[in-house]
Structure formats: C-alpha cells, structure tokens
Design a protein around this motif. Structure first.
Motif, PDB file in Angstrom:
ATOM      1  N   THR A  59      29.188  41.594  -4.672  1.00 25.88           N
ATOM      2  CA  THR A  59      30.414  42.230  -5.173  1.00 25.88           C
ATOM      3  C   THR A  59      30.826  41.701  -6.543  1.00 25.88           C
ATOM      4  OG1 THR A  59      31.689  40.604  -3.939  1.00 25.88           O
ATOM      5  CG2 THR A  59      31.359  42.744  -2.881  1.00 25.88           C
ATOM      6  N   SER A  60      30.036  40.818  -7.110  1.00 31.31           N
ATOM      7  CA  SER A  60      30.362  40.309  -8.453  1.00 31.31           C
ATOM      8  C   SER A  60      29.094  39.725  -9.070  1.00 31.31           C
ATOM      9  CB  SER A  60      31.432  39.218  -8.379  1.00 31.31           C
ATOM     10  OG  SER A  60      30.932  38.105  -7.660  1.00 31.31           O
ATOM     11  N   GLU A  61      29.144  39.538 -10.368  1.00 29.75           N
ATOM     12  CA  GLU A  61      28.013  38.905 -11.064  1.00 29.75           C
ATOM     13  C   GLU A  61      27.869  37.449 -10.615  1.00 29.75           C
ATOM     14  OE1 GLU A  61      25.866  40.682 -12.691  1.00 29.75           O
ATOM     15  OE2 GLU A  61      27.150  42.389 -12.238  1.00 29.75           O
ATOM     16  N   ARG A  62      29.024  36.818 -10.309  1.00 29.30           N
ATOM     17  CA  ARG A  62      28.993  35.438  -9.812  1.00 29.30           C
ATOM     18  C   ARG A  62      28.212  35.338  -8.512  1.00 29.30           C
ATOM     19  NH1 ARG A  62      34.746  33.965  -8.410  1.00 29.30           N
ATOM     20  NH2 ARG A  62      35.005  35.816  -9.703  1.00 29.30           N
ATOM     21  N   THR A  63      28.527  36.245  -7.591  1.00 27.47           N
ATOM     22  CA  THR A  63      27.844  36.215  -6.298  1.00 27.47           C
ATOM     23  C   THR A  63      26.377  36.605  -6.475  1.00 27.47           C
ATOM     24  OG1 THR A  63      29.892  36.674  -5.133  1.00 27.47           O
ATOM     25  CG2 THR A  63      27.866  37.186  -3.952  1.00 27.47           C
ATOM     26  N   ARG A  64      26.120  37.563  -7.390  1.00 24.44           N
ATOM     27  CA  ARG A  64      24.726  37.940  -7.653  1.00 24.44           C
ATOM     28  C   ARG A  64      23.924  36.709  -8.086  1.00 24.44           C
ATOM     29  NH1 ARG A  64      21.685  42.030  -8.602  1.00 24.44           N
ATOM     30  NH2 ARG A  64      23.420  43.503  -8.407  1.00 24.44           N
ATOM     31  N   ALA A 106      37.566  40.160  -8.396  1.00 29.98           N
ATOM     32  CA  ALA A 106      36.455  41.076  -8.090  1.00 29.98           C
ATOM     33  C   ALA A 106      36.895  42.244  -7.211  1.00 29.98           C
ATOM     34  CB  ALA A 106      35.325  40.296  -7.410  1.00 29.98           C
ATOM     35  N   LEU A 107      38.199  42.539  -7.168  1.00 26.21           N
ATOM     36  CA  LEU A 107      38.697  43.463  -6.149  1.00 26.21           C
ATOM     37  C   LEU A 107      38.077  44.853  -6.196  1.00 26.21           C
ATOM     38  CD1 LEU A 107      41.145  45.682  -7.216  1.00 26.21           C
ATOM     39  CD2 LEU A 107      42.097  43.484  -7.855  1.00 26.21           C
ATOM     40  N   LEU A 108      37.767  45.369  -7.384  1.00 28.76           N
ATOM     41  CA  LEU A 108      37.241  46.735  -7.466  1.00 28.76           C
ATOM     42  C   LEU A 108      35.871  46.823  -6.780  1.00 28.76           C
ATOM     43  CD1 LEU A 108      37.292  49.659  -8.448  1.00 28.76           C
ATOM     44  CD2 LEU A 108      36.364  48.848 -10.640  1.00 28.76           C
ATOM     45  N   ARG A 109      34.961  45.955  -7.187  1.00 32.86           N
ATOM     46  CA  ARG A 109      33.627  45.994  -6.575  1.00 32.86           C
ATOM     47  C   ARG A 109      33.705  45.615  -5.095  1.00 32.86           C
ATOM     48  NH1 ARG A 109      29.291  44.032 -11.231  1.00 32.86           N
ATOM     49  NH2 ARG A 109      30.157  45.365 -12.865  1.00 32.86           N
ATOM     50  N   VAL A 142      43.482  47.024 -14.161  1.00 34.39           N
ATOM     51  CA  VAL A 142      44.030  48.033 -15.067  1.00 34.39           C
ATOM     52  C   VAL A 142      43.063  48.268 -16.230  1.00 34.39           C
ATOM     53  CG1 VAL A 142      45.905  48.350 -16.762  1.00 34.39           C
ATOM     54  CG2 VAL A 142      46.446  47.552 -14.462  1.00 34.39           C
ATOM     55  N   ASP A 143      42.870  49.521 -16.580  1.00 34.89           N
ATOM     56  CA  ASP A 143      42.060  49.834 -17.754  1.00 34.89           C
ATOM     57  C   ASP A 143      42.731  49.262 -18.998  1.00 34.89           C
ATOM     58  OD1 ASP A 143      39.708  52.040 -18.377  1.00 34.89           O
ATOM     59  OD2 ASP A 143      41.051  51.682 -20.080  1.00 34.89           O
ATOM     60  N   THR A 180      37.514  41.659 -15.929  1.00 34.68           N
ATOM     61  CA  THR A 180      36.702  41.762 -14.705  1.00 34.68           C
ATOM     62  C   THR A 180      35.259  42.097 -15.075  1.00 34.68           C
ATOM     63  OG1 THR A 180      37.069  44.134 -14.496  1.00 34.68           O
ATOM     64  CG2 THR A 180      38.711  42.699 -13.479  1.00 34.68           C
ATOM     65  N   ASP A 181      34.390  42.105 -14.074  1.00 41.33           N
ATOM     66  CA  ASP A 181      32.988  42.493 -14.311  1.00 41.33           C
ATOM     67  C   ASP A 181      32.911  43.893 -14.901  1.00 41.33           C
ATOM     68  OD1 ASP A 181      31.901  40.101 -13.460  1.00 41.33           O
ATOM     69  OD2 ASP A 181      31.517  40.791 -11.408  1.00 41.33           O
ATOM     70  N   GLY A 182      33.902  44.728 -14.596  1.00 42.12           N
ATOM     71  CA  GLY A 182      33.927  46.089 -15.132  1.00 42.12           C
ATOM     72  C   GLY A 182      34.621  46.183 -16.484  1.00 42.12           C
ATOM     73  N   GLY A 183      35.089  45.055 -17.033  1.00 40.81           N
ATOM     74  CA  GLY A 183      35.718  45.039 -18.352  1.00 40.81           C
ATOM     75  C   GLY A 183      37.185  45.430 -18.344  1.00 40.81           C
ATOM     76  N   HIS A 184      37.856  45.271 -17.209  1.00 48.77           N
ATOM     77  CA  HIS A 184      39.271  45.640 -17.109  1.00 48.77           C
ATOM     78  C   HIS A 184      40.163  44.403 -17.060  1.00 48.77           C
ATOM     79  CE1 HIS A 184      37.124  48.987 -14.801  1.00 48.77           C
ATOM     80  NE2 HIS A 184      37.444  49.493 -15.973  1.00 48.77           N
ATOM     81  N   TYR A 185      41.468  44.641 -17.302  1.00 49.42           N
ATOM     82  CA  TYR A 185      42.452  43.568 -17.131  1.00 49.42           C
ATOM     83  C   TYR A 185      42.842  43.457 -15.660  1.00 49.42           C
ATOM     84  CZ  TYR A 185      43.490  43.929 -22.188  1.00 49.42           C
ATOM     85  OH  TYR A 185      43.430  43.958 -23.542  1.00 49.42           O
TER      86      TYR A 185
END
Ligand code: 5RP
Length: 242
Positions: A59-64, A106-109, A142-143, A180-185
């Motif tokens: 669910t995140s680059e960290r966990t990956r 990491a909430l979104l992923r 948030v975007d 975030t991993d997705g580039g959001h705030y």
C-alpha cells in the motif's frame, strides 16, 4: 509470578503474529503501511523464507521496499486486481470496526487495496481503541491544485456537522509540505469527537479536490487487538461474514 509488561512494539508484533495465522498458502495479500503493518511484513517475510507462497500488493513505496528486501513476491493491482486479504494497521478504531487511518500518509492506496480485497483485517495495540473516533486528527488527502480552497470547503462541511477544529497541512520539513506517494497533500483535521463518521465521510468524499479521507467505514471485517493480556479479536475472521 512475574508479570512482564509488554512494550508497545511487542503488542504490535503480537497482533501481527495473530493475524499472520489466518494467512494460507497461495493467498493474494494486501500489505498495509505503518509500524504495526511493518511487523506483519517482517513476520510474513520469515514465513516466505520457510516456503509459504503468497503474492502481495503493497500500500506504499515504504512497504514495497520492505517487502522486496525480504524476498516477498510482489504484484500490482493492475496485474492482480482482486485480493484475498489485506492486513493493515489503524490510528483509531471503534467497536463497530470503523477506523481512522492515514497517520502514515498512505490512506489512499490503503483504501484502494482494502476495497480490492475480499477481507480487510486490522492489527493494532489496545491504545488505538476508542469509544468515539476523532481524538486522532483525521487525515484528508487533497490535490495540490487549489488546496487552500479545498481546505475552506472541508472547514465548511465539517462546521455543517458541528465539527470545529484546526486543520493543518502536514509538513515533511519546516519549509516542505509532506507529499503522499501519489503526490498529494495531507490535511490533518483535529475535529475532536466525530459523532457521525458516516455523514462526514460521505460529505468529504463529495468535495472536489479531496482525493480521499482517512475514515474507513465498512471495510474492516475484524480487528486483532493486542493488549497486556494477549490478543483479542473483534469482528469475523472466518471470511464468511458480510
Ligand atoms: C498509514 C496508516 C497506519 O496504518 C496507521 O497510521 C497506524 O500506524 P502505526 O501502526 O505506525 O501506528 O494508516 O497511513
């Protein structure tokens, strides 16, 4: 008799170990993010070394990075869109298995992976259990475009539900916002007790610019709660519940 108090880390690991018992050969797993989930990944790595075969979506680059380092076979939701089980931590949970997540950003992923899973189970130490969600500030992703407007919109929506509190953009450093991993705030919303989490979740989801929020409702099927006296389970671990 000597009573040994378990450290917070020992409790997290105990919850992770108990959840690992439900993992069986050939499962497709979602791997959560955070310090409790990291214990699960670590213990899973040991089982994989011993021959357990699983295919995992982090669910995140960290966990990956952690899972890769342990030799756990990884996939993506594009390659493996349906999972058997996701095991993840939480910042707070209540007796109805409603969660606040996103303290680790990491909430979104985490939500996408949980929703792609037949079952999500949560692992946590007993300090995360609350009567009413909201002592932990609710993370809202948030975007970056128009983020200040989106923040005002969040404030208005919250006020409509009687929720007033400080909304703080999460920072990675004094002069660098957390991304975030997705580039959001992430906006951390210190509303205090959230009496109607469903209503708040629904209204936050309708705000343009809100990518997602940390209220996880109807996703967790069971919670493994580690306390001083061992691990207690609430919910259904059979995999047959709703
Ligand atoms: C990450 C999360 C984590 O599951 C949550 O923050 C709990 O973390 P920890 O196990 O370190 O207390 O939601 O986005």
């Amino acid at each position: 008799m000597t009573v040994v108090a378990l450290s917070a880390e020992a409790m997290k690991r105990a919850a992770a170990a108990a959840a690992l018992e439900t993992v069986t050969h050939g499962m497709k797993l979602g791997l959560g993010t955070g310090s409790t989930a990291a214990h699960f990944v670590d213990l899973l790595g040991a089982r994989v070394r011993d021959g357990l075969e699983v295919l995992c979506v982090p669910t995140s680059e960290r966990t990956r990075a952690q899972a890769e380092g342990l030799g756990i076979r990884l996939s993506t939701l594009d390659e493996t869109p349906e999972l058997d089980l996701t095991v993840d931590g939480a910042d707070e949970f209540d007796a109805r298995l409603r969660l606040i997540k996103g303290g680790g950003g990491a909430l979104l992923r985490e939500k996408i992976v949980a929703a792609a899973s037949r079952r999500m189970v949560v692992i946590a130490d007993a300090t995360k259990e609350v009567r009413t969600l909201g002592a932990f500030p609710l993370p809202v992703e948030v975007d970056r475009f128009g983020a200040r407007s989106t923040q005002l919109h969040i404030e208005r929506v919250a006020r409509g539900l009687g929720l007033i509190g400080t909304i703080t953009r999460r920072m990675a450093a004094p002069d660098a916002p957390y991304l975030t991993d997705g580039g959001h705030y992430i906006f951390d919303c210190a509303f205090g007790a959230i009496d109607a989490p469903e209503a708040l979740a629904e209204r936050l989801s309708c705000i343009p610019g809100v990518v997602d929020h940390g209220l996880f409702i109807g996703l967790a099927k069971a919670i493994f709660i580690a306390g001083a006296k061992g691990v207690r389970i609430i919910g259904d671990i059979s995999g047959e519940g709703p």
